[in-house]
Scaffold this motif. Sequence first.
Motif, PDB file in Angstrom:
ATOM      1  N   SER A   1       1.093  -1.361  -0.025  1.00  0.00           N
ATOM      2  CA  SER A   1       0.056   0.043  -0.014  1.00  0.00           C
ATOM      3  C   SER A   1       0.954   1.240  -0.138  1.00  0.00           C
ATOM      4  CB  SER A   1      -0.961  -0.163   1.100  1.00  0.00           C
ATOM      5  OG  SER A   1      -1.935  -1.270   1.409  1.00  0.00           O
ATOM      6  N   ASP A   2       2.011   1.238   0.412  1.00  0.00           N
ATOM      7  CA  ASP A   2       3.032   2.581   0.551  1.00  0.00           C
ATOM      8  C   ASP A   2       3.573   2.469  -0.736  1.00  0.00           C
ATOM      9  OD1 ASP A   2       4.661   4.144   1.181  1.00  0.00           O
ATOM     10  OD2 ASP A   2       5.921   3.156   2.242  1.00  0.00           O
TER      11      ASP A   2
ATOM     12  N   VAL B   1     -11.894 -14.113   1.723  1.00  0.00           N
ATOM     13  CA  VAL B   1     -12.034 -12.682   2.772  1.00  0.00           C
ATOM     14  C   VAL B   1     -10.678 -11.878   2.688  1.00  0.00           C
ATOM     15  CG1 VAL B   1     -12.686 -11.494   4.663  1.00  0.00           C
ATOM     16  CG2 VAL B   1     -14.135 -13.250   3.849  1.00  0.00           C
ATOM     17  N   PRO B   2      -9.453 -12.464   3.057  1.00  0.00           N
ATOM     18  CA  PRO B   2      -8.342 -11.567   2.913  1.00  0.00           C
ATOM     19  C   PRO B   2      -7.942 -10.999   1.800  1.00  0.00           C
ATOM     20  CG  PRO B   2      -7.997 -13.356   4.509  1.00  0.00           C
ATOM     21  CD  PRO B   2      -9.181 -13.648   3.786  1.00  0.00           C
ATOM     22  N   GLY B   3      -8.187 -11.785   0.615  1.00  0.00           N
ATOM     23  CA  GLY B   3      -7.980 -11.160  -0.760  1.00  0.00           C
ATOM     24  C   GLY B   3      -8.696 -10.117  -1.176  1.00  0.00           C
ATOM     25  N   ILE B   4      -9.653  -9.777  -0.279  1.00  0.00           N
ATOM     26  CA  ILE B   4     -10.415  -8.581  -0.641  1.00  0.00           C
ATOM     27  C   ILE B   4      -9.907  -7.449   0.240  1.00  0.00           C
ATOM     28  CG2 ILE B   4     -12.552  -7.240  -0.477  1.00  0.00           C
ATOM     29  CD1 ILE B   4     -12.247  -9.621  -2.754  1.00  0.00           C
ATOM     30  N   ARG B   5      -9.570  -7.633   1.600  1.00  0.00           N
ATOM     31  CA  ARG B   5      -9.228  -6.878   2.628  1.00  0.00           C
ATOM     32  C   ARG B   5      -7.743  -6.190   2.543  1.00  0.00           C
ATOM     33  NH1 ARG B   5     -11.745  -8.879   8.238  1.00  0.00           N
ATOM     34  NH2 ARG B   5     -11.888  -6.817   8.890  1.00  0.00           N
ATOM     35  N   ILE B   6      -7.145  -7.014   1.677  1.00  0.00           N
ATOM     36  CA  ILE B   6      -5.561  -6.546   1.583  1.00  0.00           C
ATOM     37  C   ILE B   6      -5.408  -6.011   0.264  1.00  0.00           C
ATOM     38  CG2 ILE B   6      -3.067  -7.344   1.621  1.00  0.00           C
ATOM     39  CD1 ILE B   6      -4.485  -9.587   3.826  1.00  0.00           C
ATOM     40  N   PRO B   7      -5.284  -6.881  -0.877  1.00  0.00           N
ATOM     41  CA  PRO B   7      -5.163  -6.288  -2.333  1.00  0.00           C
ATOM     42  C   PRO B   7      -5.707  -4.946  -2.585  1.00  0.00           C
ATOM     43  CG  PRO B   7      -5.478  -8.662  -2.392  1.00  0.00           C
ATOM     44  CD  PRO B   7      -5.944  -8.167  -0.788  1.00  0.00           C
ATOM     45  N   GLY B   8      -5.323  -4.096  -3.477  1.00  0.00           N
ATOM     46  CA  GLY B   8      -5.897  -2.968  -3.913  1.00  0.00           C
ATOM     47  C   GLY B   8      -5.840  -1.838  -2.933  1.00  0.00           C
TER      48      GLY B   8
END
Length: 444
Positions: free
Chosen positions: A169-170, A403-410
């Motif tokens: 994200s950075d 679920v983590p694949g939505i909360r982390i990527p992008g």
Amino acid sequence: MPTTTPTIPFSEPPYLTGLPSPYYKATHLRWQKACRDFISTHLLGNALQWDTEETVPEHVFTTFARAGMLVASLPAPLPVGWLGEVGIRGILGVVGVDEFDYVHTMIYCDEMARTGLAGPSGSITTGIAFGVPPILKYGTASLQARFLPDLLLGKKRICIAITEPEAGSDVANITTTATKTPDGKHYLVNGTKKWITNGIWSDYASMAVRTGGPGASGLSMLVVPLKGYAGVKMRRLKVGGQVSAGTTFIELDDVRVGVENLIGVEGQGMKYIMTNFNHERLTIAIGATRQARVALAAATEYVLKREAFGKALVEQPVVRHRIAKAGALLESQWAWVEQFVYQMTKLPKETADVELGGLTAMVKAQSGIVLNECAQVAMLLFGGNGYTKSGQGELVERIYREVPGIRIPGGSEDVMLDLGVRQLIKNFRVKTKAMERPKGSSRL
């Protein structure tokens, strides 16, 4: 009038149950039906099996390409000029590319996610959806002419390559470098990219690179050749969910790229990346909301028929309470998505990027929160079946892993929530500043 055909509670957006909505015109309803028919035929039936096998067959991508169903994943309005150049003037015979708006995009993303899984649809569309827009928006005419025809027709594949092992994200701190050769004709690209969806199948990447000093001002974007190109090594990564989407680790060792592959101008990469994120985050939110719907509807259907203690599970107040809480979150999220998309159809792109940029981050973050609640409720209500990788709870178990694949990527959830508020405050301050009386002015 509402339809007389009963639907499992929470299994469809309200407009598809016959309830009135201000957002959908006849063109949208035609598109939804055609979309559903096509996706049901060519993706839905085998999606779970292909995801289990971790790869969607190449012929599926080709089928979507031939039907024009890849370009539906691009930001609306579609690039009508270029699509006309390559012979795509309509999709599925029901919508012209010149009338395709963001409501059509929303319907497409929602229908693609009816598999309940992000991997199968992502294996087909992620590359073109997020890799092509930087070329469309910022590439020179010659760059577009070299790459767009094959990409739009699905003859070649592309991905977006931003994230690195030490910079997710950075974004401003990515370290992959692109250094010009002494003759000024090429860049030598060195570094690594990680968690790159579709990378393993891609001929090219729209890649974030460092052409200047530290920080955001040193970033640029290049079209970098990948598959089979000298100096490029790629391998698939084993991830917890979205396993069929081709998550990839890319190593770049003195990869020679012509300077004519620069997207836009040097030093403007951060701007290009951040505006590109808006489409990515919104489409993630749409798909995740449908995933949540698939999970909760499956659980609702299950408790209607599953018996325990002499009666159906749905007769237990605690079961209804769980479904009610999750359902309220789900329908609130969908209402926000619909409202958001409607605003996208009414605002100029430049205005939407400013006014909705922060909210896009928030709607994406909220979609992961809602998916987590609905998937968790579904797993609990399925009981042991929801914890088993086969049988009637198999899909619910798979959705919960995603679920983590939505909360982390992008953009990870906490970063997105913070970004959303910071952007709203920034907009407020800019507008407030604009209303201030100039210093020394006597005007009221």
